[in-house]
Design an enzyme around this catalytic site. Structure first.
Site, short mmCIF file in Angstrom:
data_model
loop_
_atom_site.label_atom_id
_atom_site.label_comp_id
_atom_site.label_asym_id
_atom_site.label_seq_id
_atom_site.Cartn_x
_atom_site.Cartn_y
_atom_site.Cartn_z
N HIS B 188 0.79 -1.32 -0.06
CA HIS B 188 -0.08 0.04 0.06
C HIS B 188 0.88 1.20 0.03
CE1 HIS B 188 -3.52 -2.58 1.28
NE2 HIS B 188 -4.11 -1.71 0.06
N ARG B 295 -10.31 -2.10 -20.76
CA ARG B 295 -10.08 -3.20 -21.35
C ARG B 295 -10.91 -4.30 -20.23
NH1 ARG B 295 -5.30 -1.01 -21.26
NH2 ARG B 295 -4.50 -0.21 -23.57
N ARG B 331 -14.61 -2.05 -23.24
CA ARG B 331 -14.63 -2.82 -24.43
C ARG B 331 -14.93 -4.13 -24.25
NH1 ARG B 331 -8.78 -3.40 -27.07
NH2 ARG B 331 -8.61 -4.71 -25.10
N GLU B 430 -10.20 -1.92 -36.34
CA GLU B 430 -8.73 -2.40 -35.86
C GLU B 430 -8.26 -3.30 -37.31
OE1 GLU B 430 -8.43 -4.11 -32.04
OE2 GLU B 430 -10.37 -4.81 -32.17
N ASN B 453 -2.79 -0.09 -32.89
CA ASN B 453 -2.00 -1.22 -32.85
C ASN B 453 -2.22 -2.47 -33.69
OD1 ASN B 453 -1.19 0.62 -30.94
ND2 ASN B 453 -1.50 -1.12 -29.20
N ASP B 454 -3.48 -2.89 -33.60
CA ASP B 454 -3.77 -4.09 -34.57
C ASP B 454 -3.98 -3.50 -35.85
OD1 ASP B 454 -3.63 -6.18 -33.03
OD2 ASP B 454 -5.68 -5.94 -32.42
N ARG B 464 3.55 -7.29 -34.32
CA ARG B 464 3.98 -6.36 -33.60
C ARG B 464 4.71 -7.27 -32.41
NH1 ARG B 464 -0.47 -4.97 -29.50
NH2 ARG B 464 -2.28 -5.70 -30.78
N CYS B 501 -7.60 4.90 -30.10
CA CYS B 501 -7.33 4.45 -28.77
C CYS B 501 -6.25 3.51 -28.55
CB CYS B 501 -8.44 3.73 -27.94
SG CYS B 501 -8.93 2.14 -28.83
#
Lengths: 85, 539
Positions: B188, B295, B331, B430, B453-454, B464, B501
């Site tokens: 913590h 996500r 998503r 994507e 990215n995709d 990638r 995104c």
């Protein structure tokens, strides 16, 4: 006496913060509240005892409530456990 | 110059005088007492005062740390109220006729041992909590107070370890950084340091000792290094790095809270990408306008069974409530390819990136998909949730996914469960296919979010995760930029919004291009938001 079973789905098991809230909820009840896994049983009104059981994801626990308000207590605990663990 | 190496848990560079936190270790001396009942009431007075202090600490730290983290102090209170704990202390006082300080310390070490012997890391960390609360009671009994080192100059705090309750109370105006001998990355204390933005290095071991008290040091919280009396060359390097970082931070700070507009006057929302509700504090601290990508995989990965509807509902509701009316784009399950969970029993594939993943799995396992949709719609009653489907390649897939949404809505309605019937439904762009047919996808949905990215790896046919083809994975490739432009233009023709995104959203080399294209939302790791906001606003 009212009892119900539940299998823990949370990856962290019965971890501190929600476990604390669960114990608080049990403490409000006038009944005796116990949580059991296999042979081991703990008083659900005692935080260290409950945390000491180290209940994990995938394990099935049995909660038993015995006393004047067993009906409401069991119902409330069941709902809380289902939505938090 | 001496260099100490530990674990960096909160980034940032700080320099100043190292000052040790001196406190009497809570290992009180055992004394015989005559009247156990008086001693027990001393214990209970101290215990009640400790509980009062913790209530105050809980209230104060909510503002600094957020509700989720502050709750720890509620647990601390419950520990002190616990019957096992109290019975143990009172039992020792009665049976052994010892002083309350000693009985508390004994009990603390017994309970801490119980946690230490557990096989999971999370529970082992709880031993720190028992010791923390017990030390508080012992200090109250002994009439001692932990006082932060005095003096007007800000300094770097050194300690054997810091308890969470001590960390939460650190004065950010005076403590430039802290360094400890023990501690761990997931404690913590470490989490609090990151949330509070205090550079910190832990696990320095015995190399950090009191002979260093008063020395001038530099702390690099990212690398996990502490430089004791650095030589002039190192010092000037560190100073200029620290200076540059501080300048940047101050510069970004000027734009906090301001809405971002493109040069043509289009509002651009700056969203955060997150992987679990634990990241919400970072989102709020970064001043995000929205969550552009939540996500949902964290609910499914690293476990043995499907998450329940209630469990998912809780996580989504938490995010919706924390964002208080700002959009939270969630998503739906994007599993497969590099993200695997055994219980899904996905077959081995020759080419997983082009295999069964994301929406393809959801559409073949309606029971899994519908459970998630029910949780999402139920959570929609608690804030501004938007649902987003990943890996879309055809209009048919969108229609089928929406069909499940309609089924879920009508079920909830007939069960009398509250949900927002206006919940936005959108898709990830994507696959090159989706970008190319974005004109016919747009009328089907409320928004697009481009997953660069995709989209890049599929467009350039370059994996990638394969080091060897990185030279072929040009993220600024004209083909990708054209697909982005096309997607955004098609979105606007249908009157819907389009965001980005993927990693490109935080790429400052492209911010101007995205403004010119007319992107409505850029969603990125929370830490990048201040920089991009400044980039858009400062012209």
């Amino acid at each position: 006496m009212k009892t119900f079973e539940y299998t823990i789905k949370d990856p962290n098991g019965l971890h501190a913060r929600p476990a604390g809230l669960l114990v608080q909820m049990a403490q409000k009840s006038a009944s005796t509240v116990k949580i059991a896994r296999g042979e081991k049983t703990a008083d659900l009104k005692r935080l260290f005892a409950v945390m000491g059981m180290n209940i994990k994801q995938g394990e099935t626990v049995t909660v038993s409530v015995d006393g004047a308000d067993e009906e409401e207590t069991a119902k409330a605990l069941n709902e809380f456990i289902k939505s938090n663990f | 110059m001496t260099v100490l190496r530990g674990e960096g848990v909160s980034s940032g560079i700080a320099s100043g005088k190292l000052i040790f936190l001196r406190r009497d270790a809570p290992s009180p001396v055992r004394r015989e007492i005559n009247d156990p009942e008086t001693e027990i009431s001393r214990f209970n007075e101290a215990r009640n005062e400790a509980i009062r202090q913790l209530s105050k600490l809980y209230a104060e730290s909510r503002a600094v740390l957020g509700d989720e983290h502050a709750l720890l102090f509620e647990i601390h209170k419950m520990m002190l109220d616990d019957l096992d704990y109290r019975e143990s202390v009172e039992g020792l006082i009665r049976s052994e006729r010892v002083n309350a300080e000693y009985a508390v310390a004994q009990t603390a070490s017994q309970f801490a041992d119980m946690f230490r012997q557990m096989d999971d890391l999370y529970m082992r960390e709880r031993s720190a909590d028992v010791l923390d609360v017990s030390a508080r009671v012992v200090r109250l009994l002994a009439g001692e107070e932990v006082s932060m080192p005095k003096g007007s100059e800000p300094f770097i705090l050194a300690a054997d370890d810091l308890a969470p309750s001590e960390t939460a109370r650190l004065d950010r105006g005076r403590i430039l950084a802290f360094v400890t001998m023990r501690g761990s990355k997931n404690s913590h204390t470490a989490i609090f340091a990151r949330t509070m933005g205090i550079p910190a290095v832990v696990e320095l071991g015995n190399s950090l000792n009191e002979s260093l008290d008063g020395k001038s040091v530099f702390v690099d919280g990212e690398a996990g290094t502490v430089y004791i009396e650095p030589d002039p060359k190192t010092e000037s390097e560190l100073r200029s790095r620290a200076h540059a970082a501080e300048e940047r931070r101050r510069y970004f700070e000027r734009f906090r809270g301001l809405d971002a507009y493109s040069p043509s006057g289009r509002r651009v929302l700056l969203g955060a990408n997150i992987g679990s509700p634990q990241d919400l504090n970072l989102v709020l601290a970064a001043g995000a306008d929205a969550i552009g990508l939540f996500r949902s995989e964290f609910l499914y990965l690293g476990r043995d069974a499907y998450p329940s509807e209630d469990e998912q509902f809780d996580a989504y509701r938490k995010a919706a409530e924390a964002m208080a009316g700002r959009t939270v784009v969630i998503r739906t399950l994007d599993i497969g390819a590099d993200k695997q969970a055994k219980y899904f029993e996905l077959p081995q594939e020759e080419n997983p990136a082009l295999g069964m993943r994301a929406i393809r799995i959801c559409l073949t396992r309606p029971e899994v998909f519908k459970t998630q949709l029910r949780a999402l719609y139920r959570a929609s009653a608690y804030g501004n949730i938007a649902i987003m489907f990943p890996m879309i390649a055809s209009v048919e897939e969108v229609r089928r996914a929406k069909e499940y949404c309609a089924q879920v809505c009508s079920e909830l309605k007939s069960e009398g469960i509250a949900f927002n019937s206006e919940t936005q439904v959108g898709i990830m762009i994507e696959t090159p296919a989706a970008a190319i047919i974005s004109d016919i996808l747009a009328p089907e949905v409320d928004f697009f979010s481009i997953g660069t990215n995709d989209l890049t790896q599929y467009t350039l046919a370059a994996d990638r995760q394969n080091e060897a083809v990185q030279p072929f994975c040009d993220v600024h490739h004209e083909a990708v930029l054209r697909l982005i432009r096309m997607t955004v233009e098609n979105a606007h023709k249908s009157g819907i919004w389009a965001g980005i995104c993927g990693e490109l959203a935080a790429d400052t080399a492209l911010t101007d291009t995205f403004m010119e294209i007319g992107v409505d939302e850029l969603s990125m790791p929370p830490g990048n938001i201040p920089e991009i906001r400044a980039k858009i606003l400062d012209r």
